[in-house]
Design a protein around this motif. Structure first.
Motif, short mmCIF file in Angstrom:
data_model
loop_
_atom_site.label_atom_id
_atom_site.label_comp_id
_atom_site.label_asym_id
_atom_site.label_seq_id
_atom_site.Cartn_x
_atom_site.Cartn_y
_atom_site.Cartn_z
N SER A 1 0.83 -1.20 0.00
CA SER A 1 0.00 0.00 0.00
C SER A 1 0.87 1.25 0.00
CB SER A 1 -0.91 0.01 1.22
OG SER A 1 -1.80 -1.08 1.22
N ARG A 2 0.39 2.27 -0.73
CA ARG A 2 1.06 3.57 -0.73
C ARG A 2 0.14 4.58 -0.04
NH1 ARG A 2 3.82 6.36 -5.37
NH2 ARG A 2 4.99 7.10 -3.55
N VAL A 3 0.65 5.20 0.99
CA VAL A 3 -0.16 6.08 1.83
C VAL A 3 0.49 7.46 1.93
CG1 VAL A 3 -1.11 6.46 4.14
CG2 VAL A 3 -1.02 4.13 3.20
N ALA A 4 -0.30 8.50 1.72
CA ALA A 4 0.15 9.87 1.95
C ALA A 4 -0.44 10.37 3.25
CB ALA A 4 -0.28 10.77 0.79
N LEU A 5 0.41 10.83 4.15
CA LEU A 5 -0.05 11.51 5.35
C LEU A 5 0.02 13.00 5.04
CD1 LEU A 5 1.67 9.46 8.21
CD2 LEU A 5 -0.57 9.12 7.14
N GLY B 1 5.18 -2.36 6.41
CA GLY B 1 5.28 -2.76 5.02
C GLY B 1 4.69 -1.80 4.01
N ALA B 2 4.19 -0.67 4.46
CA ALA B 2 3.60 0.30 3.53
C ALA B 2 4.65 1.28 3.04
CB ALA B 2 2.47 1.07 4.22
N GLU B 3 4.39 1.87 1.87
CA GLU B 3 5.15 3.02 1.42
C GLU B 3 4.40 4.25 1.91
OE1 GLU B 3 6.18 3.29 -2.67
OE2 GLU B 3 6.58 1.13 -2.86
N ALA B 4 5.01 5.01 2.79
CA ALA B 4 4.33 6.14 3.41
C ALA B 4 5.16 7.41 3.25
CB ALA B 4 4.08 5.87 4.89
N ASP B 5 4.48 8.49 2.86
CA ASP B 5 5.12 9.78 2.68
C ASP B 5 4.33 10.85 3.40
OD1 ASP B 5 7.05 8.76 0.82
OD2 ASP B 5 5.50 8.80 -0.74
N ALA B 6 5.03 11.86 3.89
CA ALA B 6 4.39 13.07 4.37
C ALA B 6 4.36 14.04 3.20
CB ALA B 6 5.16 13.67 5.53
N VAL C 1 -0.70 3.63 18.67
CA VAL C 1 -0.09 3.72 17.34
C VAL C 1 -0.44 2.50 16.49
CG1 VAL C 1 2.10 3.79 16.09
CG2 VAL C 1 1.79 5.20 18.13
N SER C 2 -0.37 1.32 17.06
CA SER C 2 -0.62 0.10 16.27
C SER C 2 -2.05 0.06 15.75
CB SER C 2 -0.33 -1.15 17.11
OG SER C 2 -1.14 -1.18 18.28
N ALA C 3 -3.01 0.53 16.55
CA ALA C 3 -4.41 0.54 16.10
C ALA C 3 -4.60 1.54 14.96
CB ALA C 3 -5.33 0.87 17.26
N VAL C 4 -3.94 2.70 15.05
CA VAL C 4 -4.03 3.68 13.98
C VAL C 4 -3.44 3.13 12.69
CG1 VAL C 4 -3.23 5.95 13.21
CG2 VAL C 4 -4.05 5.65 15.55
N VAL C 5 -2.29 2.51 12.77
CA VAL C 5 -1.64 1.95 11.59
C VAL C 5 -2.51 0.86 10.97
CG1 VAL C 5 0.31 0.52 10.85
CG2 VAL C 5 0.69 2.53 12.28
N ALA C 6 -3.07 -0.02 11.79
CA ALA C 6 -3.92 -1.09 11.26
C ALA C 6 -5.13 -0.53 10.54
CB ALA C 6 -4.36 -2.01 12.41
N ALA C 7 -5.75 0.53 11.09
CA ALA C 7 -6.92 1.12 10.45
C ALA C 7 -6.55 1.81 9.15
CB ALA C 7 -7.59 2.11 11.41
N ILE C 8 -5.41 2.48 9.11
CA ILE C 8 -4.98 3.14 7.88
C ILE C 8 -4.69 2.11 6.80
CG2 ILE C 8 -3.07 4.43 6.84
CD1 ILE C 8 -2.91 6.08 9.40
N LEU C 9 -4.00 1.03 7.13
CA LEU C 9 -3.70 0.00 6.14
C LEU C 9 -4.96 -0.68 5.64
CD1 LEU C 9 -0.47 -1.60 7.64
CD2 LEU C 9 -0.68 0.05 5.79
N ALA C 10 -5.92 -0.91 6.52
CA ALA C 10 -7.19 -1.51 6.09
C ALA C 10 -7.91 -0.58 5.12
CB ALA C 10 -8.05 -1.81 7.31
N ALA C 11 -7.89 0.72 5.39
CA ALA C 11 -8.54 1.67 4.50
C ALA C 11 -7.82 1.76 3.16
CB ALA C 11 -8.59 3.05 5.17
N ALA C 12 -6.51 1.65 3.18
CA ALA C 12 -5.74 1.72 1.95
C ALA C 12 -5.99 0.52 1.05
CB ALA C 12 -4.24 1.82 2.27
#
Length: 289
Positions: free
Chosen positions: A2-6, A32-37, A277-288
């Motif tokens: 997954s690629r995620v932009a914050l 395991g995500a590609e994440a950028d600000a 933090v782990s719950a936030v990351v899991a929710a973001i990855l699920a949405a992605a």
């Protein structure tokens, strides 16, 4: 992968105050995500290259509301935006409190004074004047009836800038039990915090203010959870919310009321709740996905 932009903002020449951002970037990459600000107003940003754009700290948006809303529409046309552009548009104008009240949600009583309206201010109680589009107590101040002329000048300044004002009774319960912020992520309660009153007597509306004084962890009561749930259920596109913060204070009857509903760029206060933090990351990855 997954690629995620914050999505954040460029506070130059100052340093960004979003202490959550590097923590989330590191945690997403470790998962395991590609994440950028990415700055929301970066003309060269390719939003379509991301599976998900999560608005995190676009903390200059209230100064540039029209520009920000136009960006949200463009971003949402290119990728999935969280929260959705329709929610962002609805939540950037605090006249949403009137809609929540109409839906039966207990809110802080609020009147609105648009440019051209007379300065109809309370003469029997302490009250707060602030803009319908603002953050961090920008252009907010509290007044007694004896400070009428000072409050009128405050209104005039906002109206000159095209801002609509909100007038609310000062909720004295905040001086006793503070303001509670209930954070939700991925449809579940993430954590809660409490802070002391932001608006000290006599502080000018255009003075710098500490946005979160005395912040500490909080365990929400059943009544607080109930009011927060009712508020979130009344949001247009409620099922599409990835994150939300419900700010509560006590009314004169001692029961919780919604002061604000933060659905655009709420600070998550992860420094106070590192276990979230782990719950936030899991929710973001699920949405992605």
């Amino acid at each position: 992968m997954s690629r995620v932009a914050l999505v954040t903002y460029d506070p130059r020449p100052e340093t960004s105050k979003d202490t959550d951002l590097p923590v989330l970037l590191e945690a997403l990459r470790a998962a395991g995500a590609e994440a950028d600000a990415v700055f929301w107003d970066d003309a060269g940003a390719d939003w379509g290259a991301y599976d998900l754009a999560v608005i995190r700290s676009t903390w200059d948006y209230s100064w540039r509301a029209a520009e920000f809303l136009a960006w949200a529409e463009r971003c949402a046309a290119a990728t999935r935006l969280a929260n959705p552009a329709g929610v962002v548009r609805w939540n950037t104008d605090k006249r949403y409190l009137g809609e929540l009240a109409a839906a039966g949600v207990p809110v802080v009583p609020t009147r609105y004074l648009a440019p051209g309206d007379p300065a109809d201010l309370p003469d029997d109680r302490e009250y707060v004047v602030k803009p319908t589009s603002g953050a961090g107590a920008r252009y907010a101040a509290r007044y007694t009836p004896e400070q009428h002329e000072k409050a009128v000048r405050h209104l005039a300044r906002m109206h000159e800038e095209g801002l609509t004002a909100m007038v609310q009774p000062y909720m004295k319960g905040i001086d006793v039990r503070g303001e509670r912020a209930l954070q939700f992520f991925g449809g579940r309660l993430l954590h809660a915090s409490r802070k002391r009153a932001v608006l000290a007597p006599g502080t000018a509306f255009d003075a710098d203010k500490v946005a979160h004084p005395g912040l500490e962890p909080w365990s929400p009561s059943p009544a607080e959870l109930s009011v927060a749930g009712r508020a979130l259920a009344a949001v247009p596109e409620a099922p599409e919310l990835l994150y939300a913060r419900v700010d509560l204070v006590d009314g004169e009857d001692g029961n919780p009321r919604v002061m604000e509903l933060e659905l655009v760029e709420p600070n998550l206060f992860l420094f106070l709740h590192p276990g979230s933090v782990s719950a936030v990351v899991a929710a973001i990855l699920a949405a992605a996905r």
